[in-house]
Design a protein around this motif. Structure first.
Motif, PDB file in Angstrom:
ATOM      1  N   ARG A 153       0.595  -1.093   0.249  1.00  0.00           N
ATOM      2  CA  ARG A 153      -0.257   0.061  -0.090  1.00  0.00           C
ATOM      3  C   ARG A 153       0.752   1.290   0.296  1.00  0.00           C
ATOM      4  NH1 ARG A 153      -3.979  -1.683   4.921  1.00  0.00           N
ATOM      5  NH2 ARG A 153      -6.007  -2.931   3.175  1.00  0.00           N
ATOM      6  N   VAL A 154       2.355   1.559   0.505  1.00  0.00           N
ATOM      7  CA  VAL A 154       2.459   2.616   1.176  1.00  0.00           C
ATOM      8  C   VAL A 154       3.606   2.989  -0.565  1.00  0.00           C
ATOM      9  CG1 VAL A 154       4.790   3.657   1.765  1.00  0.00           C
ATOM     10  CG2 VAL A 154       2.788   2.239   3.943  1.00  0.00           C
ATOM     11  N   CYS A 200      -2.952  -0.558  10.215  1.00  0.00           N
ATOM     12  CA  CYS A 200      -3.017  -0.732   8.519  1.00  0.00           C
ATOM     13  C   CYS A 200      -3.487  -1.967   8.544  1.00  0.00           C
ATOM     14  CB  CYS A 200      -1.273  -0.699   7.947  1.00  0.00           C
ATOM     15  SG  CYS A 200      -1.942  -1.049   6.235  1.00  0.00           S
ATOM     16  N   CYS A 207      -6.414   4.695   8.330  1.00  0.00           N
ATOM     17  CA  CYS A 207      -5.643   5.952   7.829  1.00  0.00           C
ATOM     18  C   CYS A 207      -5.263   7.352   8.715  1.00  0.00           C
ATOM     19  CB  CYS A 207      -5.386   5.512   5.595  1.00  0.00           C
ATOM     20  SG  CYS A 207      -5.703   4.323   5.342  1.00  0.00           S
ATOM     21  N   CYS A 210      -2.670   6.627  11.327  1.00  0.00           N
ATOM     22  CA  CYS A 210      -1.612   6.042  10.318  1.00  0.00           C
ATOM     23  C   CYS A 210       0.142   7.596  11.141  1.00  0.00           C
ATOM     24  CB  CYS A 210      -1.709   5.764   9.523  1.00  0.00           C
ATOM     25  SG  CYS A 210      -0.217   5.320   8.449  1.00  0.00           S
ATOM     26  N   ASN A 213       1.397   8.365   6.886  1.00  0.00           N
ATOM     27  CA  ASN A 213       0.116   8.525   5.848  1.00  0.00           C
ATOM     28  C   ASN A 213       0.887   9.844   5.003  1.00  0.00           C
ATOM     29  OD1 ASN A 213      -0.561  10.829   7.557  1.00  0.00           O
ATOM     30  ND2 ASN A 213      -2.336  10.315   8.171  1.00  0.00           N
ATOM     31  N   CYS A 216       2.045   7.810   1.636  1.00  0.00           N
ATOM     32  CA  CYS A 216       1.475   6.693   1.727  1.00  0.00           C
ATOM     33  C   CYS A 216       0.999   7.001   0.387  1.00  0.00           C
ATOM     34  CB  CYS A 216       0.606   5.885   2.564  1.00  0.00           C
ATOM     35  SG  CYS A 216       0.018   4.372   1.963  1.00  0.00           S
ATOM     36  N   TRP A 218      -1.012   4.853  -1.468  1.00  0.00           N
ATOM     37  CA  TRP A 218      -2.242   4.318  -1.487  1.00  0.00           C
ATOM     38  C   TRP A 218      -3.517   4.976  -0.793  1.00  0.00           C
ATOM     39  CZ3 TRP A 218      -6.406   3.103   2.001  1.00  0.00           C
ATOM     40  CH2 TRP A 218      -7.062   1.966   1.427  1.00  0.00           C
ATOM     41  N   PHE A 219      -2.918   5.717   0.334  1.00  0.00           N
ATOM     42  CA  PHE A 219      -3.486   6.761   1.466  1.00  0.00           C
ATOM     43  C   PHE A 219      -3.795   7.631   0.162  1.00  0.00           C
ATOM     44  CE2 PHE A 219      -3.479  10.248   4.337  1.00  0.00           C
ATOM     45  CZ  PHE A 219      -5.001  10.104   4.525  1.00  0.00           C
TER      46      PHE A 219
HETATM   47  S1  SF4 Z   1      -2.101   5.376   4.799  1.00  0.00           S
HETATM   48 FE1  SF4 Z   1      -1.210   3.480   4.353  1.00  0.00          FE
HETATM   49  S2  SF4 Z   1       0.299   2.590   5.419  1.00  0.00           S
HETATM   50 FE2  SF4 Z   1      -1.393   4.579   6.648  1.00  0.00          FE
HETATM   51  S3  SF4 Z   1      -2.917   2.569   7.019  1.00  0.00           S
HETATM   52 FE3  SF4 Z   1      -3.957   3.995   5.890  1.00  0.00          FE
HETATM   53  S4  SF4 Z   1      -2.755   2.121   3.978  1.00  0.00           S
HETATM   54 FE4  SF4 Z   1      -2.283   1.574   5.827  1.00  0.00          FE
END
Ligand code: SF4
Length: 232
Positions: A153-154, A200, A207, A210, A213, A216, A218-219
């Motif tokens: 994801r990151v 995660c 998120c 996190c 974040n 990241c 994905w975020f």
């Molecule tokens: S920001 Fe990225 S690493 Fe953090 S919880 Fe969300 S998906 Fe996972």
């Protein structure tokens, strides 16, 4: 080397980690069968009970009756009868095939060690990698089996729905970003495991809480698509 910076951030957030399971390969196999569904908590409960009532050495397990072994494993959760049977099968192999020294048999080469470990019940690639890394046998790029999604994801905008593909991707990121030595790779494993369990998560990652974040992908992509879908 962005992953090393992220690990520093995770360590500042969670604190330094140490494994809560036995790192000796034979003892790990026993510990892994002490709980079902296998989790740190369930396995620890079963392991404590087994240690107190029967013992964890192969000779202790082989000398115990199936009924006593089943009773000892009950605090670890479901199917204690099946786990008792498997423990006796594992103990018999350790004594008969490996002269009570599984660690010595694993030192030939990482490839053959992985193959050998996967012949034990309940051990697939993630389990074999974890054993070899934490036993100090090979600094393999092990990925926590319950959260390979974190690194993917990151580093990527999209997460692969296929578990095996996600595991391979996470492994490749560790291979390229984390130095090939035991302290660096065990540290990465433990921090990613905790992050995947607490924030995660496989479904509904938290998120907004996190600590990484801002790095990241994905975020970032999720916010652009559907900001309301990011929880908390
Ligand atoms: S920001 Fe990225 S690493 Fe953090 S919880 Fe969300 S998906 Fe996972």
């Amino acid at each position: 080397m962005i992953t090393l910076k992220l690990l520093d951030q995770l360590e500042s957030y969670y604190g330094p980690k140490t494994p809560c399971w036995p790192t000796d390969p034979y003892q790990f196999l026993v510990w892994w069968h002490c709980g079902y569904p296998a989790s740190d908590e369930a396995c620890a409960r079963g392991w404590d009970s087994l240690q107190r009532t029967i013992g964890v050495e192969a000779r202790h397990i082989l000398a115990a009756s199936p009924t006593a072994l089943t009773k000892a494993l009950k605090p670890g959760g479901m199917v204690p009868e099946t786990r008792a049977l498997r423990l006796q099968q594992i103990a018999a192999r350790i004594v008969e095939e490996f002269d009570n020294d599984l660690s010595a048999a694993l030192r030939a080469s990482p490839k053959s060690a992985r193959k050998l470990l996967k012949e034990f019940p309940g051990i697939s690639d993630p389990g074999a990698d974890r054993i070899l890394l934490f036993a100090g046998i090979a600094p393999i790029a092990a990925v926590p089996s319950n959260c390979p999604q974190v690194l993917v994801r990151v580093h990527r905008q999209q997460e692969n729905p296929d578990y095996a593909a996600t595991y391979r991707e996470a492994k490749a990121i560790i291979e390229s970003d984390i130095p090939e030595n035991f302290p660096a790779r065990t540290r990465a494993y433990l921090l990613l495991k905790q992050h995947g369990q607490e924030i995660c998560k496989r479904t509904k990652p938290r998120c907004r809480l996190c600590p990484i974040n801002s790095s990241c992908k994905w975020f970032e992509a999720s916010q652009q698509r559907t900001p309301q879908s990011i929880l908390l």
